[in-house]
Design an enzyme around this catalytic site. Sequence first.
Site, PDB file in Angstrom:
ATOM      1  N   CYS A   1      40.473  39.140  90.755  1.00  0.00           N
ATOM      2  CA  CYS A   1      41.180  40.008  89.809  1.00  0.00           C
ATOM      3  C   CYS A   1      40.104  40.784  89.065  1.00  0.00           C
ATOM      4  O   CYS A   1      39.156  41.262  89.672  1.00  0.00           O
ATOM      5  CB  CYS A   1      42.063  39.184  88.882  1.00  0.00           C
ATOM      6  SG  CYS A   1      41.200  37.843  88.020  1.00  0.00           S
TER       7      CYS A   1
ATOM      8  N   ARG B   1      44.867  50.055  88.506  1.00  0.00           N
ATOM      9  CA  ARG B   1      43.455  49.639  88.444  1.00  0.00           C
ATOM     10  C   ARG B   1      42.926  49.416  89.855  1.00  0.00           C
ATOM     11  O   ARG B   1      41.793  49.799  90.170  1.00  0.00           O
ATOM     12  CB  ARG B   1      43.300  48.362  87.614  1.00  0.00           C
ATOM     13  CG  ARG B   1      43.470  48.543  86.129  1.00  0.00           C
ATOM     14  CD  ARG B   1      43.133  47.273  85.372  1.00  0.00           C
ATOM     15  NE  ARG B   1      41.716  46.945  85.439  1.00  0.00           N
ATOM     16  CZ  ARG B   1      41.200  45.762  85.128  1.00  0.00           C
ATOM     17  NH1 ARG B   1      41.992  44.777  84.744  1.00  0.00           N
ATOM     18  NH2 ARG B   1      39.899  45.562  85.202  1.00  0.00           N
TER      19      ARG B   1
END
Length: 284
Positions: A242, A183
């Site tokens: 995050c 990611r």
Amino acid sequence: MEQTLISATQLQALLDGPHPPLLLDLSFDLADTEAGERSYAANHLPGAHYLHLDRDLSGSKTAANGSFRGRHPLPEREALAARLAELGLNPDRQVVCYDAQGGMYAARAWWLLRWLGHGAVAVLDGGLQAWQAQGGALERGQPAPAPAAPFQPRDSLAPSVDAQALQNGLGCLRLIDARAPERFRGEIEPLDRQAGHIPGASNRLFKLNLQEDGRFKPAEQLRQEFQALLAPYESHEVVHQCGSGVTACHNLLAMEHAGLSGSRLYPGSWSEWSADPRRPVAKA
């Protein structure tokens, strides 16, 4: 008072003592947002209360000006404090947070309690699995209602930054992204509006804080790993992010446990940053 991690053995001693802690079960599943509550209803630590990531630990996704604040923006401080007071939190009571997912949601609650100014909060090292491994008792159903306690927010022990402050500071701080490497590199993006990462960020998957048995690595090992990642920056020059401000708290907890205090959270994280086309994006 424990302020980072607590072992299952230490927790058992507290529960057997004259001043038992406030136990919070934070089990959750992003793919099935009611799975954690179902699991709690089936089995939980004695006397534990359940808090839901979306309903209790997050606020409105839309700001007053209509902008998107991310998938799990911070809740209203007063509302969270009132909810915890309903469960029996007072300024002198130890809080212990746990989940069954390696601490990824318990760490969010740990950070939020510090954000409210409550320092006596720790995460159960190894979570539900560690408790069961040592033969700890479990129970079903809701605990008896606790008398409401006089808990009010105090000066925050957990600094944070917003998106604009972060953008202004890029190049002058160490930004750590707790998401999975694929990611971070922008190869996939299952949750947010575009793939990639904030320019200048370094990647440290939060699961790297754990040993094979699900407990955190020793403090000295964590210290060495983070210092290698931070150099030449000091811990107070670090910002964590995050996808939505949840697993970043795991890295914050690991650093605090390692004696590296003062780092900050960007609560909106990639979900907020990537939703604004004016903000820069990096890949690979």
